[in-house]
Design a protein around this motif. Structure first.
Motif, PDB file in Angstrom:
ATOM      1  N   VAL A  55      -1.797  -1.718  -6.199  1.00  0.00           N
ATOM      2  CA  VAL A  55      -2.647  -1.626  -7.397  1.00  0.00           C
ATOM      3  C   VAL A  55      -2.412  -2.834  -8.297  1.00  0.00           C
ATOM      4  N   GLU A  56      -1.148  -3.164  -8.511  1.00  0.00           N
ATOM      5  CA  GLU A  56      -0.821  -4.319  -9.354  1.00  0.00           C
ATOM      6  C   GLU A  56      -1.250  -5.616  -8.682  1.00  0.00           C
ATOM      7  N   LEU A  57      -1.012  -5.733  -7.356  1.00  0.00           N
ATOM      8  CA  LEU A  57      -1.408  -6.939  -6.638  1.00  0.00           C
ATOM      9  C   LEU A  57      -2.923  -7.111  -6.661  1.00  0.00           C
ATOM     10  N   GLY A  58      -3.631  -6.003  -6.445  1.00  0.00           N
ATOM     11  CA  GLY A  58      -5.083  -6.071  -6.411  1.00  0.00           C
ATOM     12  C   GLY A  58      -5.683  -6.477  -7.738  1.00  0.00           C
ATOM     13  N   ARG A  59      -5.124  -5.933  -8.827  1.00  0.00           N
ATOM     14  CA  ARG A  59      -5.622  -6.294 -10.162  1.00  0.00           C
ATOM     15  C   ARG A  59      -5.389  -7.786 -10.432  1.00  0.00           C
ATOM     16  N   TRP A  60      -4.217  -8.276 -10.043  1.00  0.00           N
ATOM     17  CA  TRP A  60      -3.908  -9.697 -10.232  1.00  0.00           C
ATOM     18  C   TRP A  60      -4.870 -10.569  -9.437  1.00  0.00           C
ATOM     19  N   ALA A  61      -5.097 -10.210  -8.156  1.00  0.00           N
ATOM     20  CA  ALA A  61      -5.986 -11.008  -7.306  1.00  0.00           C
ATOM     21  C   ALA A  61      -7.412 -11.012  -7.851  1.00  0.00           C
ATOM     22  N   VAL A  86     -10.436  -4.952  -1.931  1.00  0.00           N
ATOM     23  CA  VAL A  86      -9.872  -3.856  -2.722  1.00  0.00           C
ATOM     24  C   VAL A  86      -9.422  -2.755  -1.773  1.00  0.00           C
ATOM     25  N   SER A  87      -8.371  -2.056  -2.160  1.00  0.00           N
ATOM     26  CA  SER A  87      -7.828  -0.966  -1.351  1.00  0.00           C
ATOM     27  C   SER A  87      -8.263   0.382  -1.913  1.00  0.00           C
ATOM     28  N   ALA A  88      -8.110   1.406  -1.091  1.00  0.00           N
ATOM     29  CA  ALA A  88      -8.434   2.761  -1.545  1.00  0.00           C
ATOM     30  C   ALA A  88      -7.561   3.160  -2.734  1.00  0.00           C
ATOM     31  N   ARG A  89      -6.295   2.691  -2.751  1.00  0.00           N
ATOM     32  CA  ARG A  89      -5.401   3.011  -3.863  1.00  0.00           C
ATOM     33  C   ARG A  89      -5.972   2.485  -5.185  1.00  0.00           C
ATOM     34  N   ILE A 139       0.842  -1.208   0.000  1.00  0.00           N
ATOM     35  CA  ILE A 139       0.000   0.000   0.000  1.00  0.00           C
ATOM     36  C   ILE A 139       0.872   1.251   0.000  1.00  0.00           C
ATOM     37  N   GLU A 140       1.912   1.266   0.826  1.00  0.00           N
ATOM     38  CA  GLU A 140       2.777   2.437   0.928  1.00  0.00           C
ATOM     39  C   GLU A 140       3.517   2.708  -0.374  1.00  0.00           C
ATOM     40  N   THR A 141       3.913   1.667  -1.074  1.00  0.00           N
ATOM     41  CA  THR A 141       4.710   1.846  -2.292  1.00  0.00           C
ATOM     42  C   THR A 141       3.858   1.954  -3.549  1.00  0.00           C
ATOM     43  N   GLY A 142       2.552   1.681  -3.435  1.00  0.00           N
ATOM     44  CA  GLY A 142       1.685   1.731  -4.603  1.00  0.00           C
ATOM     45  C   GLY A 142       1.610   0.418  -5.359  1.00  0.00           C
ATOM     46  N   LEU A 143       2.399  -0.576  -4.929  1.00  0.00           N
ATOM     47  CA  LEU A 143       2.376  -1.870  -5.594  1.00  0.00           C
ATOM     48  C   LEU A 143       1.039  -2.583  -5.393  1.00  0.00           C
TER      49      LEU A 143
END
Length: 602
Positions: free
Chosen positions: A414-420, A443-446, A408-412
């Motif tokens: 978004v990629e993890l969430g899309r994959w999941a 899903v995260s706020a990011r 979450i802190e690094t913005g990664l």
């Protein structure tokens, strides 16, 4: 017969021409508005050519504290006194003698001279310095040296350097008074000092510390909710807010302290030695918590502050304060933390974890586990929640609590969430053919902030199952009002027919008002309420109240963390429909989860 006449003035004329060229070069740089650093180095380089020397320094008397000098440019190898090379007492070295006496100082055999100083380069053999003047006042010094043993400074070289310093000194006085040089140490938006000034003053205080003073303290400040204001009200309002923040910061510090803007919404405060850092930090926090009125808009921000105290170099001290600020921000808005060495080790560990996690994505080390959500009365499986796991090649299976905060802190994330989301929906499409269940995906706020989020959701469904079978879980520990675009994304997916659940209800930021603002279909009650309710009394009454509220709002209620048979029995008694927890089924891989589709848990 006439004799050929030898012009003994030719060498003098050549050196005069070189002097004129050197002065004109500096004047052109100043007239063109060249950066100060470029101008200062040009002054030294021209002097080195005039005297055929190989090292030198240009120093000014500190305008704020005339008992110190500042080296604005140097050429040549570094001496023993690394800090003093930048800032030193006005009495130190040949430059100090030049400034204090206002006279040219020339030393042919510097190695044997009594005036040796930490300021001089390591291998200097001869040294010569002249004062720089503004009218009748000495404002600095120009010192050059040679590493060639046995050289002597001729009378002509002394005259050349003196003439050069006299003419260049006048030019530099004009340049120092110009906006180009004044702006070099000033932030144009807020009028505070900038990073260059902060580092300059930090070096100053560190030299004082070396000479018997106390350790140096710096505060690193980062605004907590500035991006929300900037994105929602626009950059013009954001700039005005930064200027207003700067005004309040000025009111929080004392004479002798320095407040600087480092860039963006980051500021720093360099404290005088007698200031109490904790008191100043709390004063700043309280001052910035008050409402700002900007161009007819109300704005609220808070600040996270890191404090570092020590005798390290300026860059290290500022970095330590930054690291402490990072830890303060992780603890929550409006806090301060003092730096401890363990903080840096923890940060390096998190950075290393971030690098490993990025590699894990590329090397397909991520996988999903599916935990059943069960009808508490019948034992029938109604849904599966997709839970992300990381199978590390050396550490084995890593739980999300270890790596999701870093993502979450690094913005990664978004990629993890899309994959999941893609993986879970692809698996669920196969299950849907056998049993009409639902699939829950976090899903995260990011992720919700991405303008294409709803389109991504629509693409992964792709007609393979009804949109209402997909439930997106939003963790309430994420304040969605601070994530521009998140509410719009939730509204857009709701329009598609996708359902929304609030995860861990009661354990984070959400309020009852959120249930009216968000397109919520389900509430997942935090496990703390379930565990406490088993003891009876107020916790049980509170859990009953939450369930009644959910029913009144027409929401489906899911109890999380059901671990004991007594908890399941109480939930059934209170009218809770669904539950999730190890009593009802642990997270399973896709094969074992699929095997449960035709079976009831009980």
């Amino acid at each position: 017969m006439s004799r050929r006449r030898t012009d003994k003035r030719a060498p003098a004329r050549a050196s005069d021409a070189a002097l004129v060229d050197a002065v004109v070069t500096v004047q052109r740089l100043v007239a063109s508005g060249a950066p100060p650093s470029e101008t200062y180095l040009a002054v030294i380089d021209a002097a080195l050519r005039l005297l055929d020397a190989d090292n030198g320094s240009l120093r000014f008397v500190d305008l704020e504290d005339p008992s110190w000098t500042v080296a604005v440019a140097t050429r040549g190898s570094t001496g023993h006194g690394e800090r003093w090379r930048h800032r030193s007492p006005v009495t130190e070295g040949v430059s100090g003698r030049v400034i204090c006496t206002g006279q040219l100082i020339a030393i042919d055999d510097y190695r044997r001279a009594e005036a040796r100083s930490q300021l001089a380069p390591l291998a200097v053999e001869g040294i010569i310095g002249v004062p720089l003047r503004e009218r009748d006042r000495v404002i600095g010094s120009l010192v050059v040296g040679t590493q060639i043993a046995g050289r002597t400074w001729t009378e002509r070289q002394r005259e050349l350097l003196s003439s050069y310093a006299e003419q260049v000194g006048l030019t530099l006085c004009v340049a120092r008074a110009s906006d180009a040089l004044a702006k070099a140490f000033t932030d144009p938006l807020t009028g505070l000092g900038n990073r260059a000034l902060l580092l300059d003053r930090l070096e100053h205080e560190l030299v004082r510390s070396d000479r018997g003073g106390g350790p140096v303290t710096v505060l690193f400040l980062d605004l907590d909710r500035f991006k929300l204001v900037n994105d929602s009200l626009g950059h013009a309002i954001g700039d005005q807010l930064l200027a207003a923040v700067a005004d309040r910061l000025r009111g929080c510090i004392r004479d002798g302290d320095l407040c600087a803007r480092l860039g963006g919404d980051e500021f720093a405060v360099l404290l005088a030695s007698t200031a109490d850092a904790g008191v100043v930090a709390q004063r700043v926090i309280e001052a910035l918590q008050q409402r700002f009125q900007i161009a007819g808009h109300e704005a609220f921000v808070s600040v996270s502050i890191g404090i570092a105290t020590g005798r390290d170099d300026a860059a290290t001290l500022l970095r330590n304060a930054d690291v402490a600020m990072y830890h303060a921000k992780r603890a929550g808005p409006g806090r301060f933390q003092r730096y401890e060495p363990s903080m840096h080790a923890a940060l390096l560990s998190r950075l290393g974890l971030d690098a490993e996690l990025r590699r894990a994505v590329a090397q397909e080390e991520l996988e999903l586990r599916y935990q059943p959500i069960v009808d508490l009365g019948s034992g029938r499986i109604c849904a599966f929640e997709a839970l992300l796991r990381w199978r590390h090649p050396e550490r084995g299976l890593i739980a999300p609590v270890e790596f999701i905060p870093v993502a979450i802190e690094t913005g990664l994330i978004v990629e993890l969430g899309r994959w999941a989301l893609q993986q879970a929906c692809s698996q669920f499409a196969l299950w849907w053919r056998e049993s009409p269940l639902s699939i829950n995906v976090n899903v995260s706020a990011r992720e919700l902030q991405r303008p294409d989020f709803a389109a991504t959701v629509q693409d992964v469904i792709a007609g393979r199952f009804p949109p209402c079978a997909l439930i997106l879980e939003v963790a309430e520990r994420t304040p969605l009002e601070q994530a521009p675009g998140a509410l719009q994304s939730l509204a857009a997916v709701a329009q598609l027919g996708v359902r929304v659940a609030v995860d861990d209800f009661g354990a984070g930021y959400s309020s009852l008002l959120d249930l009216t603002r968000l397109p919520v279909d389900l509430l997942k009650i935090a496990r703390q309420f379930v565990a406490a309710a088993g003891k009876g009394g107020r916790p049980a009454a509170l859990l009953a109240g939450i369930l009644r509220l959910g029913r009144e709002l027409g929401l489906t209620m899911i109890a999380q963390g059901v671990e004991r048979a007594a908890e399941r029995a109480l939930l059934i008694e209170l009218g809770c429909e669904l539950g999730q927890g190890h009593l009802l089924g642990p997270p399973l891989d896709a094969a074992r989860a699929g095997a449960l589709l035709t079976y009831d848990v009980f």
